[in-house]
Design a protein around this motif. Structure first.
Motif, PDB file in Angstrom:
ATOM      1  N   THR A  58     -13.733   6.003   0.206  1.00  0.00           N
ATOM      2  CA  THR A  58     -12.289   5.799  -0.204  1.00  0.00           C
ATOM      3  C   THR A  58     -11.440   5.757   0.986  1.00  0.00           C
ATOM      4  O   THR A  58     -10.540   5.551   1.471  1.00  0.00           O
ATOM      5  CB  THR A  58     -11.776   5.931  -1.448  1.00  0.00           C
ATOM      6  N   LEU A  59     -12.113   7.107   2.048  1.00  0.00           N
ATOM      7  CA  LEU A  59     -11.262   7.019   3.250  1.00  0.00           C
ATOM      8  C   LEU A  59     -10.851   6.358   4.634  1.00  0.00           C
ATOM      9  O   LEU A  59     -10.967   6.311   5.652  1.00  0.00           O
ATOM     10  CB  LEU A  59     -10.412   8.502   3.033  1.00  0.00           C
ATOM     11  N   SER A  60     -11.795   5.122   4.227  1.00  0.00           N
ATOM     12  CA  SER A  60     -12.774   4.528   5.825  1.00  0.00           C
ATOM     13  C   SER A  60     -11.346   3.558   5.774  1.00  0.00           C
ATOM     14  O   SER A  60     -11.442   3.006   7.012  1.00  0.00           O
ATOM     15  CB  SER A  60     -13.649   3.816   5.106  1.00  0.00           C
ATOM     16  N   HIS A  61     -10.436   3.732   4.707  1.00  0.00           N
ATOM     17  CA  HIS A  61      -9.256   1.830   5.437  1.00  0.00           C
ATOM     18  C   HIS A  61      -8.336   2.153   4.583  1.00  0.00           C
ATOM     19  O   HIS A  61      -8.529   3.134   3.416  1.00  0.00           O
ATOM     20  CB  HIS A  61      -9.616   0.647   5.172  1.00  0.00           C
ATOM     21  N   LEU A  62      -7.142   2.116   5.510  1.00  0.00           N
ATOM     22  CA  LEU A  62      -6.131   2.372   4.306  1.00  0.00           C
ATOM     23  C   LEU A  62      -5.761   1.103   3.348  1.00  0.00           C
ATOM     24  O   LEU A  62      -6.457  -0.425   3.634  1.00  0.00           O
ATOM     25  CB  LEU A  62      -5.129   2.006   5.309  1.00  0.00           C
ATOM     26  N   THR A  63      -5.659   0.835   1.950  1.00  0.00           N
ATOM     27  CA  THR A  63      -5.270  -0.343   1.342  1.00  0.00           C
ATOM     28  C   THR A  63      -3.901  -0.199   0.515  1.00  0.00           C
ATOM     29  O   THR A  63      -3.600   0.732   0.150  1.00  0.00           O
ATOM     30  CB  THR A  63      -6.285   0.279  -0.374  1.00  0.00           C
ATOM     31  N   LEU A  64      -3.102  -1.013   0.569  1.00  0.00           N
ATOM     32  CA  LEU A  64      -2.169  -1.501   0.165  1.00  0.00           C
ATOM     33  C   LEU A  64      -2.019  -1.632  -1.133  1.00  0.00           C
ATOM     34  O   LEU A  64      -2.878  -1.926  -1.827  1.00  0.00           O
ATOM     35  CB  LEU A  64      -1.281  -2.812   1.487  1.00  0.00           C
ATOM     36  N   PRO A  65      -0.474  -1.186  -1.791  1.00  0.00           N
ATOM     37  CA  PRO A  65      -0.839  -1.900  -3.403  1.00  0.00           C
ATOM     38  C   PRO A  65      -1.082  -3.782  -3.648  1.00  0.00           C
ATOM     39  O   PRO A  65      -0.508  -4.303  -2.748  1.00  0.00           O
ATOM     40  CB  PRO A  65       0.631  -1.935  -3.518  1.00  0.00           C
ATOM     41  N   LEU A  66      -1.867  -3.778  -4.345  1.00  0.00           N
ATOM     42  CA  LEU A  66      -2.590  -4.678  -4.791  1.00  0.00           C
ATOM     43  C   LEU A  66      -1.422  -5.511  -5.145  1.00  0.00           C
ATOM     44  O   LEU A  66      -1.745  -5.028  -6.576  1.00  0.00           O
ATOM     45  CB  LEU A  66      -4.039  -4.402  -5.702  1.00  0.00           C
ATOM     46  N   GLU A  67      -1.574  -6.968  -5.275  1.00  0.00           N
ATOM     47  CA  GLU A  67      -0.783  -7.852  -6.059  1.00  0.00           C
ATOM     48  C   GLU A  67      -1.913  -8.952  -6.185  1.00  0.00           C
ATOM     49  O   GLU A  67      -2.818  -9.500  -6.297  1.00  0.00           O
ATOM     50  CB  GLU A  67       0.171  -8.804  -4.939  1.00  0.00           C
ATOM     51  N   PHE A  68      -0.995  -9.212  -7.775  1.00  0.00           N
ATOM     52  CA  PHE A  68      -2.616 -10.247  -8.955  1.00  0.00           C
ATOM     53  C   PHE A  68      -1.351 -10.978  -9.255  1.00  0.00           C
ATOM     54  O   PHE A  68      -0.490 -10.718  -9.755  1.00  0.00           O
ATOM     55  CB  PHE A  68      -3.051  -9.276  -9.985  1.00  0.00           C
ATOM     56  N   ARG A  69      -2.108 -12.684  -9.678  1.00  0.00           N
ATOM     57  CA  ARG A  69      -1.443 -13.478 -10.242  1.00  0.00           C
ATOM     58  C   ARG A  69      -2.061 -13.677 -11.520  1.00  0.00           C
ATOM     59  O   ARG A  69      -3.055 -14.278 -11.337  1.00  0.00           O
ATOM     60  CB  ARG A  69      -1.680 -14.738  -9.361  1.00  0.00           C
TER      61      ARG A  69
ATOM     62  N   LEU B   5       1.639  -9.535 -11.023  1.00  0.00           N
ATOM     63  CA  LEU B   5       1.986  -8.194 -10.802  1.00  0.00           C
ATOM     64  C   LEU B   5       0.820  -7.134  -9.432  1.00  0.00           C
ATOM     65  O   LEU B   5       1.391  -7.557  -8.884  1.00  0.00           O
ATOM     66  CB  LEU B   5       0.691  -7.262 -12.311  1.00  0.00           C
ATOM     67  N   SER B   6       2.452  -6.399  -9.583  1.00  0.00           N
ATOM     68  CA  SER B   6       2.024  -5.259  -8.298  1.00  0.00           C
ATOM     69  C   SER B   6       1.375  -4.234  -8.638  1.00  0.00           C
ATOM     70  O   SER B   6       2.111  -3.226  -9.615  1.00  0.00           O
ATOM     71  CB  SER B   6       3.242  -5.454  -7.119  1.00  0.00           C
ATOM     72  N   ILE B   7       0.183  -3.261  -8.488  1.00  0.00           N
ATOM     73  CA  ILE B   7      -0.452  -2.202  -8.753  1.00  0.00           C
ATOM     74  C   ILE B   7      -0.664  -1.631  -7.461  1.00  0.00           C
ATOM     75  O   ILE B   7      -0.522  -1.023  -6.706  1.00  0.00           O
ATOM     76  CB  ILE B   7      -1.184  -2.146 -10.311  1.00  0.00           C
ATOM     77  N   PHE B   8      -0.840   0.301  -8.212  1.00  0.00           N
ATOM     78  CA  PHE B   8      -1.317   1.080  -6.900  1.00  0.00           C
ATOM     79  C   PHE B   8      -2.658   0.387  -6.954  1.00  0.00           C
ATOM     80  O   PHE B   8      -4.053  -0.475  -7.105  1.00  0.00           O
ATOM     81  CB  PHE B   8      -1.628   2.166  -7.728  1.00  0.00           C
ATOM     82  N   SER B   9      -3.050   0.814  -4.998  1.00  0.00           N
ATOM     83  CA  SER B   9      -4.485   0.621  -4.616  1.00  0.00           C
ATOM     84  C   SER B   9      -4.818   1.702  -5.060  1.00  0.00           C
ATOM     85  O   SER B   9      -4.831   3.052  -5.011  1.00  0.00           O
ATOM     86  CB  SER B   9      -3.919  -0.214  -3.384  1.00  0.00           C
ATOM     87  N   HIS B  10      -6.135   2.050  -3.861  1.00  0.00           N
ATOM     88  CA  HIS B  10      -7.117   2.808  -4.152  1.00  0.00           C
ATOM     89  C   HIS B  10      -6.424   4.164  -3.562  1.00  0.00           C
ATOM     90  O   HIS B  10      -6.617   5.315  -3.835  1.00  0.00           O
ATOM     91  CB  HIS B  10      -8.642   2.839  -3.099  1.00  0.00           C
TER      92      HIS B  10
ATOM     93  N   VAL C 162       9.081   0.330 -13.769  1.00  0.00           N
ATOM     94  CA  VAL C 162       9.460  -1.114 -14.325  1.00  0.00           C
ATOM     95  C   VAL C 162       8.623  -1.544 -15.591  1.00  0.00           C
ATOM     96  O   VAL C 162       7.637  -1.751 -14.619  1.00  0.00           O
ATOM     97  CB  VAL C 162      10.282  -1.714 -13.130  1.00  0.00           C
ATOM     98  N   GLN C 163       8.707  -1.682 -16.448  1.00  0.00           N
ATOM     99  CA  GLN C 163       7.751  -1.728 -17.573  1.00  0.00           C
ATOM    100  C   GLN C 163       7.742  -3.682 -17.174  1.00  0.00           C
ATOM    101  O   GLN C 163       9.480  -4.190 -17.455  1.00  0.00           O
ATOM    102  CB  GLN C 163       7.356  -1.275 -18.331  1.00  0.00           C
ATOM    103  N   ILE C 164       6.650  -4.140 -17.391  1.00  0.00           N
ATOM    104  CA  ILE C 164       7.062  -5.855 -17.196  1.00  0.00           C
ATOM    105  C   ILE C 164       6.276  -5.742 -18.857  1.00  0.00           C
ATOM    106  O   ILE C 164       5.021  -6.286 -19.336  1.00  0.00           O
ATOM    107  CB  ILE C 164       5.849  -6.611 -16.826  1.00  0.00           C
TER     108      ILE C 164
ATOM    109  N   SER D 290       2.188  -3.583 -19.517  1.00  0.00           N
ATOM    110  CA  SER D 290       2.153  -3.461 -18.526  1.00  0.00           C
ATOM    111  C   SER D 290       3.556  -2.613 -17.298  1.00  0.00           C
ATOM    112  O   SER D 290       4.335  -2.980 -17.729  1.00  0.00           O
ATOM    113  CB  SER D 290       1.631  -5.029 -17.211  1.00  0.00           C
ATOM    114  N   TRP D 291       2.984  -2.316 -16.094  1.00  0.00           N
ATOM    115  CA  TRP D 291       4.263  -1.779 -15.203  1.00  0.00           C
ATOM    116  C   TRP D 291       3.853  -2.192 -13.556  1.00  0.00           C
ATOM    117  O   TRP D 291       2.385  -3.359 -13.765  1.00  0.00           O
ATOM    118  CB  TRP D 291       3.684  -0.445 -15.296  1.00  0.00           C
ATOM    119  N   MET D 292       5.025  -2.530 -13.208  1.00  0.00           N
ATOM    120  CA  MET D 292       5.557  -2.862 -11.266  1.00  0.00           C
ATOM    121  C   MET D 292       5.490  -1.975 -10.546  1.00  0.00           C
ATOM    122  O   MET D 292       6.237  -0.431 -10.648  1.00  0.00           O
ATOM    123  CB  MET D 292       6.090  -3.692 -11.765  1.00  0.00           C
ATOM    124  N   SER D 293       4.657  -2.352  -9.543  1.00  0.00           N
ATOM    125  CA  SER D 293       4.770  -0.698  -8.185  1.00  0.00           C
ATOM    126  C   SER D 293       5.541  -1.624  -7.964  1.00  0.00           C
ATOM    127  O   SER D 293       6.131  -2.337  -7.564  1.00  0.00           O
ATOM    128  CB  SER D 293       3.573  -0.598  -7.845  1.00  0.00           C
ATOM    129  N   GLY D 294       6.230  -0.873  -6.852  1.00  0.00           N
ATOM    130  CA  GLY D 294       7.387  -1.075  -5.719  1.00  0.00           C
ATOM    131  C   GLY D 294       8.128  -0.092  -5.590  1.00  0.00           C
ATOM    132  O   GLY D 294       8.708   0.307  -4.331  1.00  0.00           O
TER     133      GLY D 294
END
Length: 609
Positions: free
Chosen positions: A386-397, A416-421, A465-467, A490-494
């Motif tokens: 998992t340390l091979s690269h940086l992953t930003l927060p993931l966004e899903f429609r 939805l925006s959630i935590f990444s690896h 903040v929950q959605i 569900s919940w939202m990152s940010g």
């Protein structure tokens, strides 16, 4: 014999005399009947030749029959329009017979040789758009409703101002001219017209290749349009085989449809490319800062605040220099005591040295900033991949039916925006810290966030903040699991408050990676992250008040201005980030006012979001 012969002729003459009298009487009657109609002697007609539109007894009155006929042909014509129509018609005299037939109103029974002027009704005379294209010039008069029913009313209620009307008109002229040109060119007697059409087509093609809006058109465009219109009129007057024109017209239609599909796919691809790649100006800034870092020697002062658990620690995952700078700047500007704030920016190797130089050269009201290269960290964690690269927060429609019986076209879409690896490495990266606030790099802070450090989360791992408009039961097709509560929100990152102590106790990271490993065997990597994050934090989310974070500024055009100004933080989740040209203009100002545009590299790289 002679007397008998004379007696035989007299009766014959009397018979012919009787027939002549009868014919003369019939001729006289035939003249009286139309004369009676013309003089208005018949009760059913008046001298103006207009049928009175009024209610009468059902005794077979012609006016009643005509009234019913009008109702039959015009079911959507309102009474007010009919009254106005009759009142205007009553003011006409018999001299209106000289009015051209092109001005006659279609769809309404008119007595012979009686012509009515078009009734211009303000309520429907301004119809434009599709109705205008369908109805032509007749849309602007009262006959619109007779011809097209309530469609005219709908168009008026949903009317939009036509933009770039001249360009559209030129394209229509070019379309028609191309359809007629092949047939005209085959006629030897029409060589002059053929050359005229070819010349006008070439001129309009050249103009439209350089102009996409009315403002781009040259000053003499009206003359060109008039010449093309005159050439089209001439072409239409030439006897041609309609099949050839129709065939060419259909060919142009097919080519236009193929071209439209191509441009639609191309625009979709370019849109995704624009939102998923770093703009040229920001890439230039990162490279210039990196080169400058190695040109000069900078001594980084290690601060004891980096690992002091009594201070307020903020974590930002980012590859964008100015985006992370806006987050930090907006936070310290509204902080009551910025000296106690510590910011940890986690980035990748490509942007690490640019980030370091930027935050070494800029100060933030006493707050300290630590830049970490996540690829150089070596925490004691079992999954080193998992340390091979940086992953930003993931966004899903995600899209799902608004109700069980709703058709697919009415599906509701949420972002939805959630935590990444990378987020699940926080307990290992910051071993000495007990609580952190995680901020996405597309967040703007508008109020003091110190209140988040005094929250009692009741044993929960993270505050978010929950959605509740999106519950886990609605995402069952994504989760592919039955071991979850369908009514869970569900919940939202940010903006997230993370209790690292509780995180370690409950082994949240281990649970997450176990779910990811199981899900990756049957679905895509990104989808497995969504499923694993939602299920890992089920029942572990402390619901923050909605005023702490307002999301959707990266895709929703209809957010309330008052809600934006009241929110403690704004989250630009979605494709239209504020640093992109595609960003929503009316939301960019909240972000840009915390961006420091002073600097040599910013001007050289033309950084001006």
């Amino acid at each position: 014999m002679k007397g008998g012969g004379g007696g035989g002729v007299a009766p014959a003459k009397r018979r012919w005399r009787g027939l002549a009298i009868g014919v003369l009487f019939l001729v006289f009657l035939s003249m009286l009947v139309p004369l009676g109609f013309l003089l208005g002697l018949h009760n059913g007609f008046h001298s103006t030749g207009i049928v009175p539109l009024q209610h009468t007894s059902p005794s077979g009155d012609p006016s009643s029959r005509v009234d019913n006929l009008v109702k039959k042909f015009g079911p959507t014509l309102s009474k007010d329009i009919l009254k106005g129509f009759v009142n205007e018609a009553k003011n006409e005299t018999s001299s209106t017979n000289s009015t051209p037939k092109s001005q006659q109103r279609k769809g309404i029974p008119v007595p012979p040789q009686v012509v009515m002027k078009p009734l211009i009704d303000k309520s429907i005379s301004r119809v434009s758009g599709k109705a205008g294209m369908r109805a032509g010039n007749d849309v602007n008069d009262g006959s619109c409703e007779l011809k097209y029913g309530s469609y005219c009313i709908w168009c008026e209620e949903n009317r939009e101002e036509m933009k770039d009307s001249t360009v559209k008109k030129l394209k229509d002229q070019l379309f028609v001219a191309r359809a007629y040109f092949p047939s005209i060119a085959k006629l030897p007697a029409q060589n002059r017209l053929s050359r005229e059409l070819r010349q006008n087509i070439q001129e309009l093609e050249r103009v439209l290749s350089e102009s996409t809006t009315d403002a781009d058109l040259p000053p003499e465009i009206q003359k060109k349009s008039s010449r093309m219109e005159a050439a089209i009129v001439k072409a239409k007057s030439v006897p041609l085989d309609c099949n050839n024109v129709d065939k060419k017209l259909r060919q142009i239609f097919d080519l236009t449809e193929d071209e439209a599909n191509f441009h639609m796919k191309q625009s979709a691809f370019l849109y995704q490319l624009a939102v998923q790649t770093m703009p040229k100006s920001l890439h230039c800034l990162s490279m210039r800062l990196t080169v400058e870092y190695f040109k000069d020697s900078f001594d980084e002062e290690l601060s004891e605040k980096y690992s002091d658990p009594s201070l307020q620690h903020y974590v930002i995952f980012s590859k964008n220099v100015i985006a992370s700078s806006v987050v930090i700047n907006s936070t310290v500007v509204h902080a009551r005591d910025s000296v106690n704030q510590v910011f940890h920016v986690l980035t990748d190797s490509e942007n690490y040295y640019a980030m370091k130089l930027w935050f070494l050269k800029n100060t933030f009201k006493g707050a300290v900033v630590q830049v970490l290269n996540i690829e150089h960290l070596n925490p004691d964690f079992y999954d080193k991949a998992t340390l091979s690269h940086l992953t930003l927060p993931l966004e899903f429609r995600v899209s799902f039916p608004s109700s069980d019986s709703a058709p697919a076209i009415h599906n509701r879409t949420e972002y939805l925006s959630i935590f990444s690896h990378s987020h699940y490495l926080l307990p290992e990266i910051f071993k000495n810290l007990e609580k952190v606030v995680v901020l996405d790099d597309d967040v703007v802070v508008q109020q003091d966030l110190s209140g988040l450090w005094n929250l009692d989360m009741g044993g929960k791992v993270t505050g978010a903040v929950q959605i509740c408009s999106v519950r886990l039961g609605q995402l069952q097709s994504y989760l592919r699991q039955s071991s979850f509560r369908k009514d869970s929100c569900s919940w939202m990152s940010g903006l997230n408050v993370v209790d690292l102590v509780k995180w370690r106790e409950l082994g949240v990271s281990e649970t997450y990676w176990k779910l990811v490993k199981e899900e990756q065997q049957v679905s895509m990597k990104e989808r497995s992250a969504l499923m694993a994050s939602l299920l890992t934090f089920q029942d572990l989310i402390y619901a923050l008040d909605g005023s702490w974070l307002l999301s959707d500024l990266g895709h929703d055009y209809e957010l309330n201005t008052e809600s934006i100004e009241r929110a403690a933080a704004l989250h630009y989740n979605g494709n239209m980030k504020p640093w992109l040209d595609l960003g929503i203009p009316k939301y960019k100002g909240y972000w840009k006012k915390f961006l420091n545009l002073e600097g040599q590299f910013l001007s050289e790289c033309n950084v001006n979001p």
